[in-house]
Design a protein around this motif. Sequence first.
Motif, PDB file in Angstrom:
ATOM      1  N   ALA A   1     -17.791  20.536  -3.227  1.00  8.02           N
ATOM      2  CA  ALA A   1     -17.469  20.182  -1.844  1.00  8.02           C
ATOM      3  C   ALA A   1     -18.629  20.537  -0.911  1.00  8.02           C
ATOM      4  CB  ALA A   1     -16.190  20.872  -1.397  1.00  8.02           C
ATOM      5  N   ASP A   2     -19.282  21.664  -1.152  1.00 10.64           N
ATOM      6  CA  ASP A   2     -20.451  22.036  -0.351  1.00 10.64           C
ATOM      7  C   ASP A   2     -21.558  20.999  -0.493  1.00 10.64           C
ATOM      8  OD1 ASP A   2     -19.387  24.364   0.725  1.00 10.64           O
ATOM      9  OD2 ASP A   2     -20.188  25.635  -0.873  1.00 10.64           O
ATOM     10  N   PHE A   3     -21.742  20.496  -1.708  1.00  6.22           N
ATOM     11  CA  PHE A   3     -22.772  19.475  -1.940  1.00  6.22           C
ATOM     12  C   PHE A   3     -22.423  18.190  -1.192  1.00  6.22           C
ATOM     13  CE2 PHE A   3     -24.733  16.055  -4.506  1.00  6.22           C
ATOM     14  CZ  PHE A   3     -26.062  16.394  -4.292  1.00  6.22           C
ATOM     15  N   VAL A   4     -21.158  17.809  -1.205  1.00  7.81           N
ATOM     16  CA  VAL A   4     -20.743  16.605  -0.480  1.00  7.81           C
ATOM     17  C   VAL A   4     -20.966  16.788   1.018  1.00  7.81           C
ATOM     18  CG1 VAL A   4     -18.795  15.081   0.054  1.00  7.81           C
ATOM     19  CG2 VAL A   4     -19.114  15.924  -2.273  1.00  7.81           C
ATOM     20  N   LEU A   5     -20.686  17.977   1.545  1.00 10.35           N
ATOM     21  CA  LEU A   5     -20.968  18.245   2.962  1.00 10.35           C
ATOM     22  C   LEU A   5     -22.452  18.080   3.263  1.00 10.35           C
ATOM     23  CD1 LEU A   5     -18.778  21.314   3.976  1.00 10.35           C
ATOM     24  CD2 LEU A   5     -18.605  18.963   4.790  1.00 10.35           C
ATOM     25  N   TRP A   6     -23.302  18.521   2.347  1.00 15.24           N
ATOM     26  CA  TRP A   6     -24.743  18.354   2.517  1.00 15.24           C
ATOM     27  C   TRP A   6     -25.106  16.865   2.546  1.00 15.24           C
ATOM     28  CZ3 TRP A   6     -28.628  16.330  -0.619  1.00 15.24           C
ATOM     29  CH2 TRP A   6     -29.936  16.585  -0.191  1.00 15.24           C
ATOM     30  N   ILE A   7     -24.470  16.060   1.685  1.00 19.83           N
ATOM     31  CA  ILE A   7     -24.706  14.604   1.671  1.00 19.83           C
ATOM     32  C   ILE A   7     -24.280  13.995   3.012  1.00 19.83           C
ATOM     33  CG2 ILE A   7     -23.920  12.414   0.635  1.00 19.83           C
ATOM     34  CD1 ILE A   7     -25.864  13.854  -1.194  1.00 19.83           C
ATOM     35  N   VAL A   8     -23.123  14.403   3.506  1.00 16.80           N
ATOM     36  CA  VAL A   8     -22.625  13.884   4.790  1.00 16.80           C
ATOM     37  C   VAL A   8     -23.591  14.246   5.911  1.00 16.80           C
ATOM     38  CG1 VAL A   8     -20.787  14.084   6.525  1.00 16.80           C
ATOM     39  CG2 VAL A   8     -20.206  13.881   4.098  1.00 16.80           C
ATOM     40  N   LYS A   9     -24.017  15.504   5.968  1.00 19.58           N
ATOM     41  CA  LYS A   9     -24.966  15.938   7.008  1.00 19.58           C
ATOM     42  C   LYS A   9     -26.259  15.136   6.930  1.00 19.58           C
ATOM     43  CE  LYS A   9     -23.597  20.781   7.467  1.00 19.58           C
ATOM     44  NZ  LYS A   9     -23.991  22.172   7.240  1.00 19.58           N
ATOM     45  N   SER A  10     -26.777  14.961   5.728  1.00 23.25           N
ATOM     46  CA  SER A  10     -28.026  14.211   5.548  1.00 23.25           C
ATOM     47  C   SER A  10     -27.870  12.763   6.006  1.00 23.25           C
ATOM     48  CB  SER A  10     -28.453  14.234   4.078  1.00 23.25           C
ATOM     49  OG  SER A  10     -28.695  15.550   3.662  1.00 23.25           O
ATOM     50  N   ALA A  11     -26.731  12.166   5.688  1.00 22.08           N
ATOM     51  CA  ALA A  11     -26.485  10.780   6.103  1.00 22.08           C
ATOM     52  C   ALA A  11     -26.371  10.673   7.624  1.00 22.08           C
ATOM     53  CB  ALA A  11     -25.228  10.254   5.422  1.00 22.08           C
ATOM     54  N   LEU A  12     -25.721  11.657   8.241  1.00 17.04           N
ATOM     55  CA  LEU A  12     -25.573  11.632   9.701  1.00 17.04           C
ATOM     56  C   LEU A  12     -26.911  11.774  10.415  1.00 17.04           C
ATOM     57  CD1 LEU A  12     -22.323  13.726  10.202  1.00 17.04           C
ATOM     58  CD2 LEU A  12     -22.678  11.347  10.903  1.00 17.04           C
ATOM     59  N   VAL A  13     -27.818  12.572   9.850  1.00 19.47           N
ATOM     60  CA  VAL A  13     -29.135  12.764  10.474  1.00 19.47           C
ATOM     61  C   VAL A  13     -29.878  11.428  10.575  1.00 19.47           C
ATOM     62  CG1 VAL A  13     -31.420  13.778  10.099  1.00 19.47           C
ATOM     63  CG2 VAL A  13     -29.377  15.186   9.861  1.00 19.47           C
ATOM     64  N   GLY A  14     -29.795  10.606   9.538  1.00 18.67           N
ATOM     65  CA  GLY A  14     -30.502   9.327   9.538  1.00 18.67           C
ATOM     66  C   GLY A  14     -29.695   8.152  10.055  1.00 18.67           C
ATOM     67  N   TRP A  15     -28.452   8.395  10.467  1.00 21.12           N
ATOM     68  CA  TRP A  15     -27.563   7.313  10.879  1.00 21.12           C
ATOM     69  C   TRP A  15     -27.967   6.749  12.224  1.00 21.12           C
ATOM     70  CZ3 TRP A  15     -22.704   7.398  13.996  1.00 21.12           C
ATOM     71  CH2 TRP A  15     -21.983   6.204  13.854  1.00 21.12           C
ATOM     72  N   ARG A  16     -28.012   5.420  12.326  1.00 20.96           N
ATOM     73  CA  ARG A  16     -28.414   4.758  13.557  1.00 20.96           C
ATOM     74  C   ARG A  16     -27.264   3.958  14.184  1.00 20.96           C
ATOM     75  NH1 ARG A  16     -32.844   6.514  12.190  1.00 20.96           N
ATOM     76  NH2 ARG A  16     -34.856   5.824  11.611  1.00 20.96           N
ATOM     77  N   GLY A  17     -26.048   4.290  13.813  1.00 20.88           N
ATOM     78  CA  GLY A  17     -24.888   3.629  14.414  1.00 20.88           C
ATOM     79  C   GLY A  17     -24.376   2.430  13.636  1.00 20.88           C
ATOM     80  N   GLU A  18     -25.057   2.056  12.530  1.00 21.55           N
ATOM     81  CA  GLU A  18     -24.591   0.926  11.745  1.00 21.55           C
ATOM     82  C   GLU A  18     -23.338   1.332  10.991  1.00 21.55           C
ATOM     83  OE1 GLU A  18     -27.516   2.445  10.439  1.00 21.55           O
ATOM     84  OE2 GLU A  18     -28.958   1.485  11.744  1.00 21.55           O
ATOM     85  N   ALA A  19     -22.379   0.403  10.889  1.00 25.44           N
ATOM     86  CA  ALA A  19     -21.139   0.691  10.169  1.00 25.44           C
ATOM     87  C   ALA A  19     -20.611  -0.598   9.544  1.00 25.44           C
ATOM     88  CB  ALA A  19     -20.104   1.294  11.109  1.00 25.44           C
ATOM     89  N   GLU A  20     -19.811  -0.431   8.512  1.00 23.46           N
ATOM     90  CA  GLU A  20     -19.170  -1.570   7.850  1.00 23.46           C
ATOM     91  C   GLU A  20     -18.315  -2.334   8.859  1.00 23.46           C
ATOM     92  OE1 GLU A  20     -19.433  -2.424   4.505  1.00 23.46           O
ATOM     93  OE2 GLU A  20     -20.869  -0.798   4.255  1.00 23.46           O
ATOM     94  N   GLU A  21     -18.267  -3.665   8.723  1.00 17.77           N
ATOM     95  CA  GLU A  21     -17.395  -4.456   9.584  1.00 17.77           C
ATOM     96  C   GLU A  21     -15.930  -4.173   9.276  1.00 17.77           C
ATOM     97  OE1 GLU A  21     -18.276  -8.598   9.830  1.00 17.77           O
ATOM     98  OE2 GLU A  21     -20.423  -8.232   9.931  1.00 17.77           O
ATOM     99  N   SER A  22     -15.668  -3.892   8.007  1.00 16.95           N
ATOM    100  CA  SER A  22     -14.315  -3.571   7.556  1.00 16.95           C
ATOM    101  C   SER A  22     -14.412  -2.324   6.690  1.00 16.95           C
ATOM    102  CB  SER A  22     -13.768  -4.743   6.738  1.00 16.95           C
ATOM    103  OG  SER A  22     -12.661  -4.334   5.976  1.00 16.95           O
ATOM    104  N   GLY A  23     -13.343  -1.546   6.640  1.00 18.95           N
ATOM    105  CA  GLY A  23     -13.346  -0.364   5.802  1.00 18.95           C
ATOM    106  C   GLY A  23     -12.999  -0.658   4.350  1.00 18.95           C
ATOM    107  N   VAL A  24     -12.733  -1.926   4.022  1.00 16.91           N
ATOM    108  CA  VAL A  24     -12.355  -2.290   2.657  1.00 16.91           C
ATOM    109  C   VAL A  24     -13.619  -2.394   1.799  1.00 16.91           C
ATOM    110  CG1 VAL A  24     -11.233  -4.013   1.201  1.00 16.91           C
ATOM    111  CG2 VAL A  24     -10.309  -3.507   3.468  1.00 16.91           C
ATOM    112  N   ILE A  25     -13.653  -1.620   0.716  1.00 17.22           N
ATOM    113  CA  ILE A  25     -14.825  -1.583  -0.165  1.00 17.22           C
ATOM    114  C   ILE A  25     -14.447  -2.178  -1.526  1.00 17.22           C
ATOM    115  CG2 ILE A  25     -16.551  -0.094  -1.255  1.00 17.22           C
ATOM    116  CD1 ILE A  25     -16.718  -0.087   1.821  1.00 17.22           C
TER     117      ILE A  25
END
Length: 131
Positions: A8-32
């Motif tokens: 879980a700590d590693f996943v939090l690190w992944i989330v933090k890293s993704a947020l640092v580089g995030w420029r506001g882009e998001a999926e049009e739909s949440g369905v994957i």
Amino acid sequence: MPRWSNEADFVLWIVKSALVGWRGEAEESGVIEEGRLISGFQSFAYDTIILKKPQSWRWNLTLHHRNIPLAPNIRVEMKKMVPRGRSTGITVPKYRVWICDIHKDQQNPLHFIWCQRGLDLRDFSFFTRLC
């Protein structure tokens, strides 16, 4: 203070890293769709993330942590999803997908998906010889 697994700590690190580089882009739909679950795939969505279910297997929630502090006024709810056969003897893929809901104050949550283990594009390398 609650303690989470190293996983879980590693996943939090992944989330933090993704947020640092995030420029506001998001999926049009949440369905994957399953075909997008390539190892390492990451994406944000404003809608709740829903993993499409094939007919022969379903998604199984194997870990669920709530209210994990990420930063001041930011909390994360994280879920680990893996395939599970609908009946005995069904071969299922070995996916490992994390879905995180990021809550900040009273705002609508931001949703994040990370495919820790998914399709391996090297498995399809034979296509390059066909072209």
